[in-house]
Design an enzyme around this catalytic site. Sequence first.
Site: not given
Ligand code: C5P
Length: 221
Positions: A9, A31, A58-60, A62-65, A67, A113, A180, A200-201
């Site tokens: 990130d 990721k 990780d684009l998540k 979320h739209d109509i099928p 698209t 989360t 989180q 991530g962090r």
């Molecule tokens: O920095 P951290 O460990 O919180 O990063 C978590 C990563 O997981 C981020 O890139 C975030 O976009 C992704 N993520 C999330 N929760 C989800 C799905 C993905 O935190 N449900």
Amino acid sequence: MNRICAALDLPDPRSAAELAAKLVGHVGVFKIGLELFVAHGPAAVEPIRKLGLPIFLDLKLHDIPQTVESAARGVAKLGVQYLTVHASGGAEMIRAARRALPQTRLLAVTVLTSLGEDEQRELGIPPDAVLRLARLAVAAGADGIVCAPTEVAALRAALGPAPLIVVPGVRPAGSAKGDQRRTGTPRQAIDAGASMLVVGRPLRDAPDPAAAADSIAAELR
Ligand code: C5P
């Protein structure tokens, strides 16, 4: 097998590739998330792919099928190994993504989360949403789901051994939670049956990201 997925990130492909290069040999998957992909598109993927590890986009979606199917066809050209969609887009949307991406591991996000109990109540998300969304996603053809550390045990029991359970919100003891809300330690998530941990962090912001990844891996052994 290294079950740590490092979330790169960062705002530009160069800094993401620098972080990734430090983590080769210390994590199992890289990721690429919205921050990098919205700003740089496929150019963000290329330098990471050269490092040789599987890529999780990780684009998540979320739209109509229709698209989502078209967007997923674009993703198919990128040669990534994992893609996320939101399970709350519904079964038809998940089937549409599946049609476009027969080779890619399709992961459905249940409930973010970052949402705590109060926010879920405010949004009208019922307490059993994670379980319902997970079952729906797997029945619609997702290879796995994304949930919080605290939900892994119940989902593994409900879904059985096959689906991937991917867990963000992972925090080694003593790490800052940031935004989180539903968090747990790497060990708790793996013991409960997680397939992969997204971190991530705690890696990105560590003085030595490789050492931070190694210490998580050691906790898992
Ligand atoms: O920095 P951290 O460990 O919180 O990063 C978590 C990563 O997981 C981020 O890139 C975030 O976009 C992704 N993520 C999330 N929760 C989800 C799905 C993905 O935190 N449900």
